[in-house]
Design a protein around this motif. Structure first.
Motif, mmCIF file in Angstrom:
data_model
loop_
_atom_site.group_PDB
_atom_site.id
_atom_site.type_symbol
_atom_site.label_atom_id
_atom_site.label_comp_id
_atom_site.label_asym_id
_atom_site.label_seq_id
_atom_site.Cartn_x
_atom_site.Cartn_y
_atom_site.Cartn_z
ATOM 1 N N LEU A 50 -1.977 0.235 -19.479
ATOM 2 C CA LEU A 50 -3.284 0.398 -20.121
ATOM 3 C C LEU A 50 -3.394 -0.421 -21.399
ATOM 4 C CD1 LEU A 50 -3.728 4.251 -19.626
ATOM 5 C CD2 LEU A 50 -4.972 2.436 -18.439
ATOM 6 N N GLU A 51 -2.307 -0.541 -22.121
ATOM 7 C CA GLU A 51 -2.346 -1.318 -23.367
ATOM 8 C C GLU A 51 -2.615 -2.788 -23.085
ATOM 9 O OE1 GLU A 51 0.419 -2.247 -27.310
ATOM 10 O OE2 GLU A 51 1.034 -0.702 -25.868
ATOM 11 N N GLU A 52 -2.012 -3.303 -21.997
ATOM 12 C CA GLU A 52 -2.241 -4.702 -21.618
ATOM 13 C C GLU A 52 -3.704 -4.916 -21.222
ATOM 14 O OE1 GLU A 52 -0.454 -7.441 -21.664
ATOM 15 O OE2 GLU A 52 1.374 -6.535 -22.443
ATOM 16 N N ILE A 53 -4.254 -3.957 -20.480
ATOM 17 C CA ILE A 53 -5.669 -4.062 -20.101
ATOM 18 C C ILE A 53 -6.546 -4.044 -21.346
ATOM 19 C CG2 ILE A 53 -7.578 -2.866 -18.951
ATOM 20 C CD1 ILE A 53 -5.541 -1.899 -16.865
ATOM 21 N N GLN A 54 -6.265 -3.119 -22.240
ATOM 22 C CA GLN A 54 -7.044 -3.004 -23.474
ATOM 23 C C GLN A 54 -7.000 -4.304 -24.277
ATOM 24 O OE1 GLN A 54 -5.793 0.295 -25.870
ATOM 25 N NE2 GLN A 54 -7.671 0.325 -27.072
ATOM 26 N N TYR B 177 -3.145 2.873 -9.620
ATOM 27 C CA TYR B 177 -1.806 3.162 -10.135
ATOM 28 C C TYR B 177 -1.006 1.888 -10.400
ATOM 29 C CZ TYR B 177 -3.275 7.792 -8.845
ATOM 30 O OH TYR B 177 -3.991 8.961 -8.741
ATOM 31 N N ALA B 178 -1.344 0.806 -9.698
ATOM 32 C CA ALA B 178 -0.726 -0.480 -10.025
ATOM 33 C C ALA B 178 -1.143 -0.905 -11.432
ATOM 34 C CB ALA B 178 -1.136 -1.538 -9.005
ATOM 35 N N LEU B 179 -2.414 -0.681 -11.756
ATOM 36 C CA LEU B 179 -2.909 -1.043 -13.076
ATOM 37 C C LEU B 179 -2.325 -0.149 -14.163
ATOM 38 C CD1 LEU B 179 -6.658 -1.705 -12.219
ATOM 39 C CD2 LEU B 179 -4.911 -3.414 -12.739
ATOM 40 N N VAL B 180 -2.278 1.154 -13.891
ATOM 41 C CA VAL B 180 -1.809 2.105 -14.896
ATOM 42 C C VAL B 180 -0.290 2.024 -15.075
ATOM 43 C CG1 VAL B 180 -1.550 4.561 -15.421
ATOM 44 C CG2 VAL B 180 -3.743 3.693 -14.588
ATOM 45 N N ALA B 181 0.440 2.027 -13.960
ATOM 46 C CA ALA B 181 1.905 2.121 -14.030
ATOM 47 C C ALA B 181 2.602 0.771 -14.143
ATOM 48 C CB ALA B 181 2.434 2.870 -12.806
ATOM 49 N N ASP B 182 2.088 -0.252 -13.459
ATOM 50 C CA ASP B 182 2.758 -1.555 -13.446
ATOM 51 C C ASP B 182 2.223 -2.486 -14.539
ATOM 52 O OD1 ASP B 182 3.963 -0.493 -11.226
ATOM 53 O OD2 ASP B 182 2.932 -1.768 -9.780
ATOM 54 N N MET C 182 3.376 -8.203 -24.030
ATOM 55 C CA MET C 182 3.062 -8.989 -22.840
ATOM 56 C C MET C 182 3.988 -8.605 -21.680
ATOM 57 S SD MET C 182 0.552 -11.039 -23.654
ATOM 58 C CE MET C 182 0.622 -12.336 -22.426
ATOM 59 N N LEU C 183 3.478 -8.755 -20.445
ATOM 60 C CA LEU C 183 4.291 -8.476 -19.271
ATOM 61 C C LEU C 183 5.414 -9.499 -19.171
ATOM 62 C CD1 LEU C 183 1.484 -7.734 -16.648
ATOM 63 C CD2 LEU C 183 3.026 -6.073 -17.669
ATOM 64 N N SER C 184 6.588 -9.027 -18.775
ATOM 65 C CA SER C 184 7.742 -9.916 -18.690
ATOM 66 C C SER C 184 7.643 -10.878 -17.518
ATOM 67 C CB SER C 184 9.029 -9.093 -18.584
ATOM 68 O OG SER C 184 8.992 -8.254 -17.432
ATOM 69 N N GLN C 185 6.924 -10.478 -16.455
ATOM 70 C CA GLN C 185 6.744 -11.367 -15.312
ATOM 71 C C GLN C 185 5.419 -11.063 -14.620
ATOM 72 O OE1 GLN C 185 10.043 -10.586 -12.717
ATOM 73 N NE2 GLN C 185 9.326 -8.573 -12.114
ATOM 74 N N ARG C 186 4.937 -12.034 -13.895
ATOM 75 C CA ARG C 186 3.659 -11.903 -13.203
ATOM 76 C C ARG C 186 3.786 -10.904 -12.062
ATOM 77 N NH1 ARG C 186 0.368 -16.692 -9.940
ATOM 78 N NH2 ARG C 186 -1.711 -15.714 -10.077
ATOM 79 N N LEU C 187 2.837 -9.986 -11.974
ATOM 80 C CA LEU C 187 2.834 -9.011 -10.890
ATOM 81 C C LEU C 187 2.329 -9.658 -9.607
ATOM 82 C CD1 LEU C 187 1.378 -5.882 -12.736
ATOM 83 C CD2 LEU C 187 3.769 -6.368 -12.201
ATOM 84 N N LYS C 188 2.926 -9.249 -8.488
ATOM 85 C CA LYS C 188 2.577 -9.831 -7.194
ATOM 86 C C LYS C 188 2.593 -8.732 -6.142
ATOM 87 C CE LYS C 188 3.946 -13.716 -4.180
ATOM 88 N NZ LYS C 188 4.932 -14.820 -4.012
ATOM 89 N N TYR C 189 1.559 -8.694 -5.301
ATOM 90 C CA TYR C 189 1.437 -7.649 -4.291
ATOM 91 C C TYR C 189 1.003 -8.238 -2.945
ATOM 92 C CZ TYR C 189 1.216 -4.593 -8.408
ATOM 93 O OH TYR C 189 1.480 -3.955 -9.584
ATOM 94 N N ALA C 190 1.377 -7.533 -1.883
ATOM 95 C CA ALA C 190 0.834 -7.805 -0.552
ATOM 96 C C ALA C 190 -0.478 -7.028 -0.465
ATOM 97 C CB ALA C 190 1.810 -7.349 0.525
ATOM 98 N N TYR C 191 -1.567 -7.740 -0.462
ATOM 99 C CA TYR C 191 -2.902 -7.149 -0.602
ATOM 100 C C TYR C 191 -3.467 -6.729 0.754
ATOM 101 C CZ TYR C 191 -8.010 -7.311 -1.472
ATOM 102 O OH TYR C 191 -9.362 -7.047 -1.523
ATOM 103 N N PHE C 192 -3.712 -5.429 0.887
ATOM 104 C CA PHE C 192 -4.311 -4.853 2.094
ATOM 105 C C PHE C 192 -5.777 -4.537 1.775
ATOM 106 C CE2 PHE C 192 -5.516 -1.298 4.819
ATOM 107 C CZ PHE C 192 -5.023 -1.671 6.056
ATOM 108 N N PRO C 193 -6.719 -5.419 2.126
ATOM 109 C CA PRO C 193 -8.120 -5.211 1.736
ATOM 110 C C PRO C 193 -8.808 -4.087 2.492
ATOM 111 C CG PRO C 193 -7.910 -7.181 3.083
ATOM 112 C CD PRO C 193 -6.518 -6.708 2.808
#
Length: 303
Positions: free
Chosen positions: A141-145, A133-138, A1-12
């Motif tokens: 892939l195992e978490e997504i799976q 790359y946020a999904l892959v690196a941060d 599991m991720l140690s903390q929730r990911l947070k981003y400044a979202y540029f749509p």
């Protein structure tokens, strides 16, 4: 599991809130499903998609320094789901960070223009990151799976990376000549990657306003190659590529004299489908090329 929730400044960006509104829908739906917090930069402006510098490099740098500064104010990475925005804003960020060391007078000039308009200065304190790359690196892939509830078994997906994501700025997450990030995402959600010639080439969008026939021939060749390679769909991380490959596919068919009918998905749509999110919530009915055959194959018809 991720140690903390990911947070981003979202540029749509522009296209995801206009012609490709389903990209915004699917990105926010995916973020909720993955427990990723997106803080939308509602004061951000268009990155210019590379056109500002045709008039003035200073204009492109200043506009996007402002966009980056909005993320810096939040002490968050700037997240985009458009490879064109990633290429433009990411390149500006890299150039300005280098200028902080080699040409501080230029940074002062950019920040002077920002200050004149009452904007925050550019500090070079964050990074610009594409959703892929946020999904892959941060996130990983195992978490997504582990979160997949609707495995996309039997679905053959052809990646279409586009130009900017691989070429316009430094990329420490993938090989620009032999990328695998999207194919690895496909595997994580149970789909089968399809390799074909056009996956790292230009979709033709930049030519479309002045060389329409050539643009559509390029798009047609890529779609034909993907079909001949056995793809059920093309998946792209760029809404401009999506416009040329999906929205204009009927026009492309007329130019090349051949029926195509290949669905084109946005990257977050594909992942979100595997997480059990409804096709309706992802805007899959909004596409020009019907996604119904693909959804039938997955047993996930739009209600």
């Amino acid at each position: 599991m991720l140690s903390q929730r990911l947070k981003y400044a979202y540029f749509p960006g522009c296209v995801a809130q206009g012609a490709c509104g389903e990209l915004h829908l699917s990105t926010t739906a995916l973020a909720r499903a993955l427990n990723i917090e997106l803080v939308e930069l509602k004061k951000a402006s268009c990155c210019g998609s590379g056109t500002f510098k045709e008039d003035s490099q200073l204009l492109e740098d200043t506009v996007n320094a402002r966009n980056i500064a909005l993320a810096e104010e939040l002490n968050l990475p700037l997240l985009t789901h458009c490879s064109t925005c990633q290429g433009v804003i990411g390149h500006v960020d890299e150039s300005l960070k280098e200028a902080q060391q080699s040409n501080p007078n230029y940074i002062n000039k950019v920040n002077g223009l920002l200050q004149k308009e009452g904007c925050l200065p550019y500090r070079g304190s964050t990074e610009v990151k594409h959703l892929l790359y946020a999904l892959v690196a941060d996130y990983g892939l195992e978490e997504i799976q582990n979160r997949v509830t609707r495995k996309l078994s039997g679905l053959k997906c052809a990646a279409f990376y586009g130009c900017y994501l691989l070429r316009a700025s430094k990329n420490s997450y993938d090989n620009p000549f032999r990328p695998e990030a999207m194919e690895n995402v496909f595997r994580a959600v149970g789909a089968t990657p399809i390799y074909y010639r056009g996956r790292t080439q230009c979709c033709g969008w930049p030519l479309s306003s002045y060389a329409t026939t050539e643009s559509f021939k390029m798009a047609g060749n890529h779609i034909q190659d993907a079909i001949e390679s056995g793809a059920d769909c093309i998946v792209t991380p760029c809404p401009l590529c999506h416009l040329n490959l999906d929205s204009r596919q009927p026009e492309v068919e007329k130019v090349i004299g051949q029926k195509l009918g290949l669905p084109i998905l946005h990257l977050p749509q594909l992942i979100a489908l595997a997480l059990g999110i409804s096709p309706k919530e992802l805007g899959l009915e909004r596409h020009i090329v019907s996604t119904k055959p693909l959804l039938e194959k997955l047993g996930a018809l739009v209600a």
